[in-house]
Design an enzyme around this catalytic site. Structure first.
Site, PDB file in Angstrom:
ATOM      1  CE  LYS A 186     -29.935  -7.102   8.258  1.00 38.31           C
ATOM      2  NZ  LYS A 186     -30.720  -5.872   7.968  1.00 38.31           N
ATOM      3  CE1 TYR A 219     -26.258  -4.114   4.144  1.00 39.07           C
ATOM      4  CE2 TYR A 219     -24.542  -3.978   5.818  1.00 39.07           C
ATOM      5  CZ  TYR A 219     -25.792  -4.401   5.408  1.00 39.07           C
ATOM      6  OH  TYR A 219     -26.581  -5.120   6.278  1.00 39.07           O
ATOM      7  CG  ASN A 232     -34.129  -5.301   9.129  1.00 38.14           C
ATOM      8  OD1 ASN A 232     -33.064  -5.887   9.200  1.00 38.14           O
ATOM      9  ND2 ASN A 232     -34.475  -4.596   8.073  1.00 38.14           N
ATOM     10  CG  HIS A 237     -28.947  -9.443   4.259  1.00 40.59           C
ATOM     11  ND1 HIS A 237     -29.242  -8.276   3.574  1.00 40.59           N
ATOM     12  CD2 HIS A 237     -28.234 -10.210   3.402  1.00 40.59           C
ATOM     13  CE1 HIS A 237     -28.704  -8.345   2.362  1.00 40.59           C
ATOM     14  NE2 HIS A 237     -28.092  -9.502   2.233  1.00 40.59           N
ATOM     15  CD  GLU A 252     -26.079 -10.055  -0.449  1.00 39.65           C
ATOM     16  OE1 GLU A 252     -26.287  -8.866  -0.152  1.00 39.65           O
ATOM     17  OE2 GLU A 252     -26.941 -10.939  -0.342  1.00 39.65           O
TER      18      GLU A 252
END
Length: 145
Positions: free
Chosen positions: A17, A57, A120, A123, A134
């Site tokens: 990310k 998302y 974080n 992913h 995805e």
């Protein structure tokens, strides 16, 4: 008697990310993936367009945190990858650690490097159907080896 072990060779979607790219952690993520024995069959550094982020998302559309997810993932470049290996989905998720870094074990990427639940580092797809969806969002079939 010889027992045969059947390998569950899978592909999964993995992403470093914007916070991981910004902090220079791409090499560490790749090192850990390769050290674990995974094969990277597709990889690109990219800036995710808003429409792509909203598609990615999509299951969270309408939830209070949706806009934050989209804003964050489009805030800087990411490294999008397709990773292949035995039980790749579950193994990559173990390597990532819990979504909330305060719950992530030491030795996991999030346990070692993530600062907050919102930023974080990485992913990963959570199921075979999610991985397929995805991968299709971020890669054309001809971009995979």
């Amino acid at each position: 008697m010889v027992k045969w072990r059947v390998m569950a060779l899978e592909r999964t979607y993995a992403m470093v990310k914007p916070d991981g790219v910004k902090r220079g952690l791409v090499g560490e993520v790749l090192r850990r993936l390769e050290h674990k024995g995974f094969k990277i069959v597709g990889m690109k550094l990219m800036q995710i367009p808003r429409a792509t982020a909203e598609e990615h998302y999509g299951e969270h559309r309408g939830k209070p945190f949706f806009e934050g997810l989209v804003s964050f993932i489009t805030s800087g470049p990411v490294v999008a990858m397709v990773v292949e290996g035995e039980n790749a989905i579950a193994e990559w998720r173990k390597m990532m650690g819990a979504t909330n870094p305060k719950d992530a074990a030491p030795g996991t990427l999030r346990g070692d490097f993530a600062a907050t639940i919102d930023e974080n580092i990485v992913h990963g797809s959570d199921a075979p159907e999610t991985a397929e969806r995805e991968i299709g969002i971020f890669f054309k079939p001809e971009e995979l080896l």
